[in-house]
Design an enzyme around this catalytic site. Sequence first.
Site, PDB file in Angstrom:
ATOM      1  N   LYS A  43      -6.433  43.237 -14.969  1.00  0.00           N
ATOM      2  CA  LYS A  43      -6.446  42.622 -16.297  1.00  0.00           C
ATOM      3  C   LYS A  43      -7.800  42.857 -16.967  1.00  0.00           C
ATOM      4  O   LYS A  43      -8.783  43.203 -16.295  1.00  0.00           O
ATOM      5  CB  LYS A  43      -6.161  41.126 -16.161  1.00  0.00           C
ATOM      6  N   ARG A 137      -3.147  24.574 -13.415  1.00  0.00           N
ATOM      7  CA  ARG A 137      -3.095  25.495 -14.555  1.00  0.00           C
ATOM      8  C   ARG A 137      -1.618  25.853 -14.676  1.00  0.00           C
ATOM      9  O   ARG A 137      -0.802  24.951 -14.785  1.00  0.00           O
ATOM     10  CB  ARG A 137      -4.030  26.685 -14.297  1.00  0.00           C
ATOM     11  N   TYR A 270     -36.333  41.215 -34.200  1.00  0.00           N
ATOM     12  CA  TYR A 270     -35.942  40.142 -35.126  1.00  0.00           C
ATOM     13  C   TYR A 270     -36.756  38.877 -34.856  1.00  0.00           C
ATOM     14  O   TYR A 270     -36.951  38.480 -33.708  1.00  0.00           O
ATOM     15  CB  TYR A 270     -34.457  39.827 -34.972  1.00  0.00           C
ATOM     16  N   MET A 319     -27.556  43.812 -32.039  1.00  0.00           N
ATOM     17  CA  MET A 319     -26.139  44.133 -31.836  1.00  0.00           C
ATOM     18  C   MET A 319     -25.977  45.449 -31.068  1.00  0.00           C
ATOM     19  O   MET A 319     -25.129  45.549 -30.172  1.00  0.00           O
ATOM     20  CB  MET A 319     -25.417  44.211 -33.184  1.00  0.00           C
TER      21      MET A 319
HETATM   22  C1  LIG Z   1      -7.473  36.872 -12.200  1.00  0.00           C
HETATM   23  C2  LIG Z   1      -6.536  36.401 -11.165  1.00  0.00           C
HETATM   24  C3  LIG Z   1      -6.635  36.876  -9.844  1.00  0.00           C
HETATM   25  C4  LIG Z   1      -7.802  37.695  -9.346  1.00  0.00           C
HETATM   26  O1  LIG Z   1      -8.881  36.800  -9.117  1.00  0.00           O
HETATM   27  P1  LIG Z   1     -10.237  37.246  -8.418  1.00  0.00           P
HETATM   28  O2  LIG Z   1     -10.937  35.964  -8.137  1.00  0.00           O
HETATM   29  O3  LIG Z   1     -10.965  38.100  -9.380  1.00  0.00           O
HETATM   30  O4  LIG Z   1      -9.870  37.972  -7.180  1.00  0.00           O
HETATM   31  C5  LIG Z   1      -5.638  36.501  -8.965  1.00  0.00           C
HETATM   32  N1  LIG Z   1      -4.620  35.701  -9.348  1.00  0.00           N
HETATM   33  C6  LIG Z   1      -4.522  35.199 -10.601  1.00  0.00           C
HETATM   34  C7  LIG Z   1      -3.383  34.304 -10.950  1.00  0.00           C
HETATM   35  C8  LIG Z   1      -5.482  35.526 -11.539  1.00  0.00           C
HETATM   36  O5  LIG Z   1      -5.393  35.003 -12.773  1.00  0.00           O
END
Ligand SMILES: *Cc1c(COP(=O)(O)O)cnc(C)c1O
Length: 378
Positions: A43, A137, A270, A319
């Site tokens: 991701k 969550r 700056y 930036m």
């Molecule tokens: C991002 C995520 C992971 C990976 O987590 P890491 O701590 O980076 O290994 C695994 N499971 C879920 C549900 C996540 O959101």
Amino acid sequence: MIQDKLFRRGRAWIELDRGALENNVSVLRARLPDGCALMPAVKANAYGHGAELIVPELLRLGVHDFCVATAQEGAEVRSLGADGTVLVLGWTAPEQYALLREFDLTQTAADLDGARALAAAGLNLRVHLAVDTGMHRLGEDCGSFERIAGALRLKGLQIDGIFTHLCCADSAAPEDADFTREQLNRFGRLSASLRSAGLGHLKTHALNSGGILAYPEYGGDFVRPGIALYGVMSSARDTLRLGSGLHPVLSLRAKIAQVRAVHAGEGAGYGLDFRAVRESRLAVLTIGYADGLPRCLSNGAGRVLINGRFAPIAGRICMDQTLLDVTGIPGVQAGGTVTLIGRDGENEINACEPAELSGSISNELLSRLSARLERVWS
Ligand SMILES: *Cc1c(COP(=O)(O)O)cnc(C)c1O
């Protein structure tokens, strides 16, 4: 995007180490119980590393299954050639259910109601059900067996997995370890009950990076490593505790555009926040906060490597550019290369350093490295 050899290493860029990625895949695989496969989290553009480079390389290393956060990310990973499960971990709007179908993505159902919404689309979507074992969550409550079984028996969906997520697996504190084991045991008891109820075909997965390194015996069918795959842990403390044998995949580098002398008493940048307390030399570095360099590393909070030596950031990060105090460092010239994350000679800056100096963790720092940075294999 313009991707051409001519642009490589032009201004500010990310270098990826293939050998390190391969090493990390083997280190993680070696910990897994039989029958358990990696389903890496790619991701957020593979934690900023660049999904376009990382995903094909993981495919080459025999990884088939991937986790992403959004349906768009899933479509990209599928288009890069992923041939196994591509699991969308986050919520997807009904407007994008067609995308799930088109790219054969597996969508997380957050609970029974979420599963019903996915079923109502009439698209026979692939689904994994999230189960809440304590993080609170996403997930159907682990104790609500009827609701979980109800979701799993819905018509009009292909539900072939359940999973949970750990919230304290990276902590060695005894109360966190107890909590994590309790999460894993709850999930284990649920899986056993589902088997007794004739729902034993479901794939199960629970472990993130911290989980794989500290509790590998709870592997299940898949594990979901993110940060560990990239060879760092969230903080230097975690790296000490868990990270043995993993190598950082990413280096961040940029060029020097100009070097100038400033006199004692003069300001720079700056707000003239940098004040020369002596005759000084400043270098202008071609990277800024829009590239993902946290602005709170300004005024000496952060440092870089130049010709193998540490140089502090001078004044306010801009930036697109950043001043460095290179006084006393020999051989600093326009056109030279600076390392912000990675090794230069004898010295190294781990991603945890700028992350911690900016009040965060490596996950955030890396995932915010912007699209403007070129990404190349070293
Ligand atoms: C991002 C995520 C992971 C990976 O987590 P890491 O701590 O980076 O290994 C695994 N499971 C879920 C549900 C996540 O959101």
